[in-house]
Write a protein that holds these residues in place. Structure first.
Motif, PDB file in Angstrom:
ATOM      1  N   PHE A   1       0.903 -46.215  25.469  1.00 49.21           N
ATOM      2  CA  PHE A   1       0.318 -46.198  26.818  1.00 49.21           C
ATOM      3  C   PHE A   1       0.627 -44.888  27.537  1.00 49.21           C
ATOM      4  O   PHE A   1      -0.198 -44.376  28.290  1.00 49.21           O
ATOM      5  CB  PHE A   1       0.804 -47.400  27.625  1.00 49.21           C
ATOM      6  N   GLU A   2       1.820 -44.338  27.262  1.00 45.38           N
ATOM      7  CA  GLU A   2       2.159 -43.062  27.890  1.00 45.38           C
ATOM      8  C   GLU A   2       1.256 -41.940  27.357  1.00 45.38           C
ATOM      9  O   GLU A   2       0.760 -41.105  28.102  1.00 45.38           O
ATOM     10  CB  GLU A   2       3.628 -42.730  27.605  1.00 45.38           C
ATOM     11  N   MET A   3       1.015 -41.992  26.032  1.00 45.34           N
ATOM     12  CA  MET A   3       0.172 -40.950  25.421  1.00 45.34           C
ATOM     13  C   MET A   3      -1.285 -41.054  25.833  1.00 45.34           C
ATOM     14  O   MET A   3      -1.985 -40.059  25.961  1.00 45.34           O
ATOM     15  CB  MET A   3       0.259 -41.033  23.893  1.00 45.34           C
ATOM     16  N   THR A   4      -1.731 -42.291  25.995  1.00 35.65           N
ATOM     17  CA  THR A   4      -3.151 -42.470  26.325  1.00 35.65           C
ATOM     18  C   THR A   4      -3.394 -42.508  27.820  1.00 35.65           C
ATOM     19  O   THR A   4      -4.532 -42.450  28.266  1.00 35.65           O
ATOM     20  CB  THR A   4      -3.688 -43.787  25.721  1.00 35.65           C
ATOM     21  N   GLY A   5      -2.287 -42.642  28.564  1.00 32.06           N
ATOM     22  CA  GLY A   5      -2.430 -42.687  30.014  1.00 32.06           C
ATOM     23  C   GLY A   5      -3.076 -43.963  30.490  1.00 32.06           C
ATOM     24  O   GLY A   5      -3.695 -44.001  31.549  1.00 32.06           O
ATOM     25  N   GLU A   6      -2.998 -45.020  29.681  1.00 29.84           N
ATOM     26  CA  GLU A   6      -3.637 -46.289  30.062  1.00 29.84           C
ATOM     27  C   GLU A   6      -2.629 -47.249  30.687  1.00 29.84           C
ATOM     28  O   GLU A   6      -1.449 -47.132  30.453  1.00 29.84           O
ATOM     29  CB  GLU A   6      -4.278 -46.934  28.833  1.00 29.84           C
TER      30      GLU A   6
ATOM     31  N   GLY B   1     -12.046 -42.765  19.559  1.00 25.42           N
ATOM     32  CA  GLY B   1     -12.582 -42.061  18.399  1.00 25.42           C
ATOM     33  C   GLY B   1     -11.833 -40.797  18.021  1.00 25.42           C
ATOM     34  O   GLY B   1     -12.294 -40.043  17.160  1.00 25.42           O
ATOM     35  N   GLN B   2     -10.689 -40.547  18.660  1.00 24.21           N
ATOM     36  CA  GLN B   2      -9.953 -39.326  18.333  1.00 24.21           C
ATOM     37  C   GLN B   2      -8.530 -39.663  17.895  1.00 24.21           C
ATOM     38  O   GLN B   2      -7.899 -40.567  18.445  1.00 24.21           O
ATOM     39  CB  GLN B   2      -9.905 -38.403  19.539  1.00 24.21           C
ATOM     40  N   VAL B   3      -8.036 -38.903  16.908  1.00 25.14           N
ATOM     41  CA  VAL B   3      -6.668 -39.110  16.449  1.00 25.14           C
ATOM     42  C   VAL B   3      -5.738 -38.449  17.470  1.00 25.14           C
ATOM     43  O   VAL B   3      -5.840 -37.243  17.712  1.00 25.14           O
ATOM     44  CB  VAL B   3      -6.456 -38.483  15.048  1.00 25.14           C
ATOM     45  N   ILE B   4      -4.847 -39.238  18.056  1.00 25.94           N
ATOM     46  CA  ILE B   4      -3.944 -38.651  19.052  1.00 25.94           C
ATOM     47  C   ILE B   4      -2.542 -38.456  18.482  1.00 25.94           C
ATOM     48  O   ILE B   4      -1.722 -37.766  19.063  1.00 25.94           O
ATOM     49  CB  ILE B   4      -3.897 -39.481  20.362  1.00 25.94           C
ATOM     50  N   PHE B   5      -2.275 -39.084  17.352  1.00 26.52           N
ATOM     51  CA  PHE B   5      -1.002 -38.833  16.668  1.00 26.52           C
ATOM     52  C   PHE B   5      -1.144 -39.241  15.209  1.00 26.52           C
ATOM     53  O   PHE B   5      -1.763 -40.256  14.892  1.00 26.52           O
ATOM     54  CB  PHE B   5       0.150 -39.637  17.301  1.00 26.52           C
ATOM     55  N   SER B   6      -0.547 -38.446  14.327  1.00 27.02           N
ATOM     56  CA  SER B   6      -0.362 -38.902  12.949  1.00 27.02           C
ATOM     57  C   SER B   6       0.946 -38.313  12.461  1.00 27.02           C
ATOM     58  O   SER B   6       1.196 -37.119  12.625  1.00 27.02           O
ATOM     59  CB  SER B   6      -1.546 -38.526  12.065  1.00 27.02           C
ATOM     60  N   GLY B   7       1.785 -39.151  11.920  1.00 21.01           N
ATOM     61  CA  GLY B   7       3.093 -38.701  11.445  1.00 21.01           C
ATOM     62  C   GLY B   7       4.032 -39.871  11.301  1.00 21.01           C
ATOM     63  O   GLY B   7       3.599 -41.035  11.335  1.00 21.01           O
ATOM     64  N   LYS B   8       5.334 -39.550  11.159  1.00 23.01           N
ATOM     65  CA  LYS B   8       6.310 -40.621  10.967  1.00 23.01           C
ATOM     66  C   LYS B   8       6.505 -41.399  12.266  1.00 23.01           C
ATOM     67  O   LYS B   8       6.591 -40.802  13.346  1.00 23.01           O
ATOM     68  CB  LYS B   8       7.644 -40.034  10.522  1.00 23.01           C
TER      69      LYS B   8
END
Lengths: 263, 301
Positions: free
Chosen positions: B296-301, B208-215
């Motif tokens: 997966f690196e960003m979410t740690g999953e 439910g949270q935006v972890i990245f937005s951009g190019k």
């Protein structure tokens, strides 16, 4: 709203619905007409709840309309099922979200839908009226009931009045179905609750509890179809039944407008 | 951002009971881009899309679609095409009749229907009932329905679900063609490899949270490239790690290979150093992190 009306008609015109409705209307109209005429001499009666409608009554100008008004209750059930299914299926098919993306005004969706279904009900009642009158002539010939009075101006007026009354009753039952469809969001639940309520709960309680039918919309709509009776006037039946229905419609309209569309 | 925005969401949240389906989301999508909207199942993608389309009311926050507030969907929806949570049509109607219902409802030209059916390769099945369609055909009909208004913004929720590889490729080409003609495409998917191939912009959601937005390119550029070296002799793995670390790089042994962080230019030097140390390499491959690895690196999953 006009766009919604046109879109809904496309759905209502589909052969599976049109043909099954024609079959259902033909069945209930033929059933009530044949029972009325063919059982005219039966001691068990030939009308609703064992009422006897004799040859002399059938020979009156209004005699041509009796079978049609007798069919109103069952026509109403057919309308209830159609209105309920057409409304609730938008939830079960998930098509409501498509409708709301193309027409975000939920009130326009509701009014357009109701308008198109009313037109469908008019077609249904017209077909039933034509069939009932035709079959009345046929069965009157079979049972040697005089039909001279059926060609008079009084008879024409009676046919028009009965048509309007049956139409009001049928649309009323349809609105009841639409309310249930919006409330339960499932065709099966809406139809089964509507039919059980009208045929069983209202019907049984009206037999066993004196005057309770004055407060039941289904019973009142049936009285509207017959033009009133000695206990409940036409005006009372019409205004009270439609009062209930409009209040119900207003409540579900508010729910429909505010409720999240999450399926 | 200085360029015009197709979507602009600020602090948008949706709460169902105690569960936060979307929490204080902020993102912008520039006009004319293909924006991938990615995240695992249940991360809030469909909830966000439903709020953008006026189907559900946000608990807090605001949003704009094509410059109009999401509280007034009637102002922008005539220019938006959407397919939400898979295709949904009337089973007893044909594909063409289903599109006619929606065209009449939106006041669009019904003359476009056959062209759209042809576009999604359903031209010869338009008169078949929807209930006889395969999943892929249903999906393609959903895309045709979304294109009915000739939209400025196309919002598609998992459009390649149920499509065969050829169908996926066709959808990808179609989306690219639409974007080239100025349509903004906002496409949600959990297939990250698919999104990586088509999107030039990304919004990533998790829980439910935006972890990245951009190019997309900016996100991928943040990831350090890796060189994967596999020695012929397994006993040389430790020696390779020493060579890499002595050159100032980070190295780890994964299975029977050494993963060294570094640009591909380091490959030649690394190969030479290994050769000089008497190590024979079976393979040496520079690898750039995929969107999936990054996610997966960003979410740690």
């Amino acid at each position: 709203m006009w766009n919604v009306f046109r879109a809904e008609l496309t759905k209502l015109k589909r052969p599976s619905l049109s043909l099954s409705t024609i079959a259902a209307v033909a069945f209930v109209t033929s059933l009530t007409t044949s029972l009325l005429f063919l059982l005219v001499d039966s001691p068990e009666g030939n009308g609703e709840r064992g009422v006897r409608i004799g040859r002399d009554v059938l020979a009156l100008p209004s005699g041509v309309t009796i079978s049609f008004s007798n069919a109103a209750g069952l026509l109403g059930i057919v309308a209830l099922c159609i209105f309920a299914a057409q409304t609730a299926q938008e939830y079960t098919y998930g098509t409501l979200r498509n409708l709301l993306v193309r027409q975000p005004s939920r009130m326009k969706i509701l009014i357009g839908k109701l308008g198109s279904m009313k037109l469908f009900a008019i077609a249904m009642v017209t077909f039933s009226a034509l069939l009932a009158v035709s079959l009345s002539y046929l069965f009157a010939g079979v049972k040697n009931i005089p039909t001279q009075a059926w060609g008079t101006q009084d008879a024409q007026i009676a046919v028009i009045q009965t048509f309007i009354n049956v139409l009001l009753a049928t649309i009323g039952f349809g609105i009841f179905g639409m309310i249930l469809g919006l409330l339960f969001r499932s065709p099966i639940s809406a139809i089964s609750i509507g039919v059980i309520w009208n045929l069983i709960i209202e019907g049984l309680l009206s037999i066993f509890v004196t005057n309770i039918d004055r407060y039941f919309p289904g019973q009142l709509l049936s009285i509207v179809a017959t033009g009133g009776n000695e206990r409940i006037s036409y005006q009372y039946a019409l205004f009270t039944s439609y009062g209930f229905l409009l209040a119900g419609l207003a409540i579900v309209a508010i729910l429909f407008k505010r409720r999240d569309v999450a399926n | 951002m200085s360029f015009p925005l197709a979507l602009d969401v600020a602090d948008l949240s949706k709460k169902y009971g105690d569960r936060m389906a979307l929490s204080h989301a902020n993102f912008e999508v520039p006009m004319g881009s293909i924006c991938g909207f990615v995240g695992p199942n249940g991360s809030g993608k469909t909830t966000t899309i439903r709020m953008l389309l006026g189907l559900i009311t946000p608990t807090t926050g605001s949003g704009h679609v094509l410059g109009e507030s999401i509280t007034e969907p009637e102002k922008y929806l005539p220019n938006v095409g959407a397919m939400i949570e898979g295709p949904a049509f009337y089973p007893a109607l044909t594909g063409e009749q289903n599109l006619t219902v929606l065209a009449k409802l939106g006041g669009f030209d019904t003359g476009r229907i056959q062209g759209l059916l042809d576009l999604v390769d359903l031209g010869d099945r338009g008169d078949s009932k929807y209930k006889t369609y395969s999943l892929g055909m249903k999906q393609r009909l959903g895309i045709a329905a979304a294109l009915l208004p000739n939209p400025k913004l196309l919002i598609l929720d998992e459009p390649t679900n149920g499509l065969d590889p050829a169908g996926i490729q066709e959808v990808r080409a179609l989306l690219r063609k639409l974007a080239d003609n100025g349509t903004t495409v906002f496409v949600s998917s959990h297939l990250l490899s698919e999104i990586e191939m088509i999107s030039d912009y990304l919004v990533m959601l998790r829980l439910g949270q935006v972890i990245f937005s951009g190019k997309t390119s900016e996100l991928l550029a943040k990831q350090q490239p890796v060189i994967v070296a596999k020695p012929e002799n397994r006993s040389d793995l430790e020696k390779l790690v020493k060579i890499a670390t002595s050159a100032g790089h980070t190295a780890t042994i994964i299975d029977e290979s050494v993963h060294v962080t570094g640009e591909s230019e380091f490959s030649a030097k690394f190969n030479k150093a290994a050769f000089e140390a008497g190590i024979v390499l079976a393979s040496l491959t520079p690898v750039r992190a995929s969107l999936e690895d990054t996610f997966f690196e960003m979410t740690g999953e």
